[in-house]
Structures are given as C-alpha cells and as structure tokens.
Scaffold this motif. Structure first.
Motif, PDB file in Angstrom:
ATOM      1  N   GLN A  17       0.829  -1.208   0.000  1.00 38.63           N
ATOM      2  CA  GLN A  17       0.000   0.000   0.000  1.00 38.63           C
ATOM      3  C   GLN A  17       0.862   1.257   0.000  1.00 38.63           C
ATOM      4  O   GLN A  17       0.562   2.216  -0.710  1.00 38.63           O
ATOM      5  N   VAL A  18       1.912   1.264   0.779  1.00 36.13           N
ATOM      6  CA  VAL A  18       2.782   2.439   0.835  1.00 36.13           C
ATOM      7  C   VAL A  18       3.568   2.579  -0.466  1.00 36.13           C
ATOM      8  O   VAL A  18       3.714   3.685  -0.995  1.00 36.13           O
ATOM      9  N   ALA A  19       4.040   1.483  -1.016  1.00 32.95           N
ATOM     10  CA  ALA A  19       4.833   1.546  -2.241  1.00 32.95           C
ATOM     11  C   ALA A  19       3.977   1.934  -3.443  1.00 32.95           C
ATOM     12  O   ALA A  19       4.454   2.615  -4.355  1.00 32.95           O
ATOM     13  N   ILE A  20       2.728   1.524  -3.463  1.00 35.17           N
ATOM     14  CA  ILE A  20       1.869   1.796  -4.613  1.00 35.17           C
ATOM     15  C   ILE A  20       1.176   3.150  -4.489  1.00 35.17           C
ATOM     16  O   ILE A  20       0.670   3.690  -5.473  1.00 35.17           O
ATOM     17  N   PHE A  21       1.172   3.714  -3.298  1.00 34.33           N
ATOM     18  CA  PHE A  21       0.436   4.949  -3.059  1.00 34.33           C
ATOM     19  C   PHE A  21       0.854   6.110  -3.971  1.00 34.33           C
ATOM     20  O   PHE A  21      -0.014   6.839  -4.449  1.00 34.33           O
ATOM     21  N   PRO A  22       2.141   6.334  -4.264  1.00 34.89           N
ATOM     22  CA  PRO A  22       2.479   7.421  -5.201  1.00 34.89           C
ATOM     23  C   PRO A  22       1.856   7.224  -6.582  1.00 34.89           C
ATOM     24  O   PRO A  22       1.413   8.190  -7.203  1.00 34.89           O
ATOM     25  N   TYR A  23       1.775   5.992  -7.046  1.00 32.44           N
ATOM     26  CA  TYR A  23       1.149   5.713  -8.335  1.00 32.44           C
ATOM     27  C   TYR A  23      -0.359   5.962  -8.264  1.00 32.44           C
ATOM     28  O   TYR A  23      -0.957   6.497  -9.187  1.00 32.44           O
ATOM     29  N   TYR A  24      -0.944   5.585  -7.143  1.00 35.43           N
ATOM     30  CA  TYR A  24      -2.373   5.814  -6.949  1.00 35.43           C
ATOM     31  C   TYR A  24      -2.662   7.320  -6.888  1.00 35.43           C
ATOM     32  O   TYR A  24      -3.670   7.786  -7.422  1.00 35.43           O
ATOM     33  N   ILE A  25      -1.776   8.088  -6.274  1.00 36.78           N
ATOM     34  CA  ILE A  25      -1.954   9.542  -6.212  1.00 36.78           C
ATOM     35  C   ILE A  25      -1.914  10.139  -7.614  1.00 36.78           C
ATOM     36  O   ILE A  25      -2.690  11.044  -7.936  1.00 36.78           O
ATOM     37  N   LEU A  26      -1.021   9.647  -8.477  1.00 40.67           N
ATOM     38  CA  LEU A  26      -0.991  10.120  -9.865  1.00 40.67           C
ATOM     39  C   LEU A  26      -2.328   9.863 -10.550  1.00 40.67           C
ATOM     40  O   LEU A  26      -2.848  10.723 -11.257  1.00 40.67           O
ATOM     41  N   TRP A  27      -2.881   8.666 -10.348  1.00 43.23           N
ATOM     42  CA  TRP A  27      -4.173   8.346 -10.946  1.00 43.23           C
ATOM     43  C   TRP A  27      -5.254   9.264 -10.386  1.00 43.23           C
ATOM     44  O   TRP A  27      -6.079   9.804 -11.127  1.00 43.23           O
ATOM     45  N   LEU A  28      -5.255   9.460  -9.075  1.00 44.85           N
ATOM     46  CA  LEU A  28      -6.269  10.280  -8.436  1.00 44.85           C
ATOM     47  C   LEU A  28      -6.170  11.736  -8.890  1.00 44.85           C
ATOM     48  O   LEU A  28      -7.186  12.404  -9.098  1.00 44.85           O
ATOM     49  N   LYS A  29      -4.954  12.226  -9.082  1.00 44.54           N
ATOM     50  CA  LYS A  29      -4.772  13.597  -9.556  1.00 44.54           C
ATOM     51  C   LYS A  29      -5.365  13.758 -10.943  1.00 44.54           C
ATOM     52  O   LYS A  29      -6.012  14.762 -11.230  1.00 44.54           O
ATOM     53  N   GLN A  30      -5.190  12.770 -11.810  1.00 51.00           N
ATOM     54  CA  GLN A  30      -5.779  12.826 -13.139  1.00 51.00           C
ATOM     55  C   GLN A  30      -7.301  12.746 -13.075  1.00 51.00           C
ATOM     56  O   GLN A  30      -7.997  13.374 -13.862  1.00 51.00           O
ATOM     57  N   ALA A  31      -7.816  11.961 -12.123  1.00 51.70           N
ATOM     58  CA  ALA A  31      -9.260  11.782 -12.009  1.00 51.70           C
ATOM     59  C   ALA A  31      -9.945  13.006 -11.419  1.00 51.70           C
ATOM     60  O   ALA A  31     -11.110  13.267 -11.706  1.00 51.70           O
ATOM     61  N   SER A  32      -9.234  13.782 -10.618  1.00 59.86           N
ATOM     62  CA  SER A  32      -9.889  14.867  -9.883  1.00 59.86           C
ATOM     63  C   SER A  32      -9.962  16.183 -10.650  1.00 59.86           C
ATOM     64  O   SER A  32     -10.800  17.015 -10.342  1.00 59.86           O
ATOM     65  N   LEU A  33      -9.101  16.415 -11.591  1.00 59.06           N
ATOM     66  CA  LEU A  33      -9.100  17.596 -12.455  1.00 59.06           C
ATOM     67  C   LEU A  33      -8.711  18.907 -11.765  1.00 59.06           C
ATOM     68  O   LEU A  33      -8.109  19.757 -12.375  1.00 59.06           O
ATOM     69  N   THR A  34      -9.060  19.114 -10.515  1.00 57.59           N
ATOM     70  CA  THR A  34      -8.681  20.344  -9.815  1.00 57.59           C
ATOM     71  C   THR A  34      -8.061  19.988  -8.471  1.00 57.59           C
ATOM     72  O   THR A  34      -8.337  18.925  -7.911  1.00 57.59           O
ATOM     73  N   PHE A  35      -7.271  20.915  -7.954  1.00 51.07           N
ATOM     74  CA  PHE A  35      -6.638  20.667  -6.655  1.00 51.07           C
ATOM     75  C   PHE A  35      -7.681  20.608  -5.542  1.00 51.07           C
ATOM     76  O   PHE A  35      -7.559  19.816  -4.620  1.00 51.07           O
ATOM     77  N   THR A  36      -8.707  21.430  -5.626  1.00 51.72           N
ATOM     78  CA  THR A  36      -9.753  21.434  -4.601  1.00 51.72           C
ATOM     79  C   THR A  36     -10.442  20.076  -4.537  1.00 51.72           C
ATOM     80  O   THR A  36     -10.634  19.519  -3.452  1.00 51.72           O
ATOM     81  N   LEU A  37     -10.802  19.543  -5.683  1.00 55.81           N
ATOM     82  CA  LEU A  37     -11.456  18.232  -5.706  1.00 55.81           C
ATOM     83  C   LEU A  37     -10.496  17.148  -5.207  1.00 55.81           C
ATOM     84  O   LEU A  37     -10.902  16.238  -4.481  1.00 55.81           O
ATOM     85  N   PHE A  38      -9.231  17.270  -5.571  1.00 56.12           N
ATOM     86  CA  PHE A  38      -8.219  16.322  -5.104  1.00 56.12           C
ATOM     87  C   PHE A  38      -8.162  16.304  -3.574  1.00 56.12           C
ATOM     88  O   PHE A  38      -8.150  15.241  -2.953  1.00 56.12           O
ATOM     89  N   THR A  39      -8.157  17.478  -2.955  1.00 57.16           N
ATOM     90  CA  THR A  39      -8.103  17.532  -1.489  1.00 57.16           C
ATOM     91  C   THR A  39      -9.390  17.012  -0.866  1.00 57.16           C
ATOM     92  O   THR A  39      -9.349  16.368   0.179  1.00 57.16           O
ATOM     93  N   TRP A  40     -10.515  17.275  -1.496  1.00 52.92           N
ATOM     94  CA  TRP A  40     -11.784  16.751  -0.974  1.00 52.92           C
ATOM     95  C   TRP A  40     -11.815  15.226  -1.060  1.00 52.92           C
ATOM     96  O   TRP A  40     -12.344  14.556  -0.170  1.00 52.92           O
ATOM     97  N   LEU A  41     -11.242  14.681  -2.113  1.00 56.89           N
ATOM     98  CA  LEU A  41     -11.189  13.216  -2.240  1.00 56.89           C
ATOM     99  C   LEU A  41     -10.308  12.611  -1.148  1.00 56.89           C
ATOM    100  O   LEU A  41     -10.619  11.552  -0.598  1.00 56.89           O
ATOM    101  N   PHE A  42      -9.215  13.304  -0.808  1.00 61.03           N
ATOM    102  CA  PHE A  42      -8.375  12.798   0.283  1.00 61.03           C
ATOM    103  C   PHE A  42      -9.042  12.977   1.634  1.00 61.03           C
ATOM    104  O   PHE A  42      -8.862  12.154   2.531  1.00 61.03           O
ATOM    105  N   ALA A  43      -9.826  14.020   1.789  1.00 56.69           N
ATOM    106  CA  ALA A  43     -10.586  14.192   3.027  1.00 56.69           C
ATOM    107  C   ALA A  43     -11.594  13.048   3.173  1.00 56.69           C
ATOM    108  O   ALA A  43     -11.741  12.475   4.257  1.00 56.69           O
ATOM    109  N   ALA A  44     -12.256  12.706   2.080  1.00 55.54           N
ATOM    110  CA  ALA A  44     -13.213  11.589   2.114  1.00 55.54           C
ATOM    111  C   ALA A  44     -12.499  10.297   2.484  1.00 55.54           C
ATOM    112  O   ALA A  44     -13.012   9.495   3.272  1.00 55.54           O
ATOM    113  N   PHE A  45     -11.311  10.095   1.944  1.00 56.19           N
ATOM    114  CA  PHE A  45     -10.504   8.917   2.273  1.00 56.19           C
ATOM    115  C   PHE A  45     -10.189   8.885   3.768  1.00 56.19           C
ATOM    116  O   PHE A  45     -10.348   7.856   4.432  1.00 56.19           O
ATOM    117  N   SER A  46      -9.746  10.009   4.308  1.00 62.72           N
ATOM    118  CA  SER A  46      -9.355  10.070   5.725  1.00 62.72           C
ATOM    119  C   SER A  46     -10.527   9.813   6.654  1.00 62.72           C
ATOM    120  O   SER A  46     -10.409   9.051   7.618  1.00 62.72           O
TER     121      SER A  46
END
Length: 172
Positions: A17-46
């Motif tokens: 999970q830790v090793a793959i997380f940077p790759y997952y973040i790249l995917w999530l950044k592409q999926a979120s389109l904006t920084f605000t949405l990206f942070t909201w997605l991480f808030a939902a995760f937390s």
C-alpha cells in the motif's frame, strides 16, 4: 491461519500500500481535475479510514475479522483504478466511491493489523522494505503507473483468496 500467512501477508499488504500509493496519487490527480477536488477526495478517504478503524475497534469478536474480504475489496479497488484509463465526466464520482471504499478498508485493516502479534516486527521491516522497493521502482521507466496499481490489486485479491482458502481448511 498458519504462522507463515500471519507473518507475511499483512506485511505484503501494508508495504504494498505504501509503495503503490504514489502511483495511486498520480491516478487520483488525473481523475480529480482540480486541486480542490483532489483535497476533498483525500478528506473523504481520511474520514472513511477513521470510520473503518472505529468499526473494527467496536467489534466484540475480533477473532473473526473479515480480513480476507478486506484484502479482496482493496484488490478490486486497485484493479478498477488500474483499468480506468479514459477521462470522462463520471470519473470524479467513481474516484470518490473508490476513495471512500479504500479508506474504509485500509482503516479496518490497520486496526486489525496493530492487534496482531507480529505487528512490532512488521513495523521495523516495513520501513526497510518500502525504502528498498521505492528505490527499485524508481529505476523502472517502461511500465505505466496503472500497471503497478493493477498488479498490486491482483496481489491483494490473491492474498484474500489464499487466506479464505486457508481459513476454510483450518475450520474443517
């Protein structure tokens, strides 16, 4: 569960999970389109991870932990993320669903993992193995991040199936 499974599978999952997380973040950044949405997605995760952690802690019978199902669920989420390649208008909603699901499962797994006998040993090995894997992955340039995410998802799903099979054998 056999001692070997108790010893290695949780370590594989947590290190992966830790090793793959940077790759997952790249995917999530592409999926979120904006920084605000990206942070909201991480808030939902937390928030979801906190809920998963709390759900495990509130269980009366922690021996039956559903961990094989948790591994299979995380595997399906990573495989799904790895196969989503096209950008389309529903992608942020799919990413939100994946973030909430993954957060809950990872929180649940972490709460279960810290209760295990081998956790202290895993904590030490975890940092050493993650460092080694991250250095090794930095030299791999020919594979896309989605390949790593999909392969790790398959590994998680396989671990879940393996543990399910072993639990059934031990119950017999």
């Amino acid at each position: 569960m056999t001692k070997r499974s108790e010893r290695y599978i949780p370590l594989v999952v947590s290190v992966g999970q830790v090793a793959i997380f940077p790759y997952y973040i790249l995917w999530l950044k592409q999926a979120s389109l904006t920084f605000t949405l990206f942070t909201w997605l991480f808030a939902a995760f937390s928030f979801s991870a906190a809920l998963g952690y709390r759900v495990f802690q509130s269980r009366k019978n922690t021996v039956k932990s559903y961990v094989p199902s948790v591994y299979m669920g995380m595997g399906v989420i990573y495989i799904t993320a790895g196969f989503i390649r096209n950008s389309f208008e529903f992608l942020p909603y799919i990413a939100l669903l994946l973030q909430v699901s993954l957060g809950f499962l990872q929180g649940y797994h972490h709460a279960w993992h810290i209760e295990q006998k081998a956790f202290r040993l895993h904590a030490i090995h975890h940092y050493l193995i993650v460092g080694t894997i991250m250095v090794a992955l930095s030299f791999v340039k020919i594979l896309s991040p989605m390949t790593f995410i999909t392969v790790f998802g398959a590994v998680l799903f396989s671990c879940g199936i393996w543990l399910t099979f072993q639990m059934k054998v031990l119950e017999s």
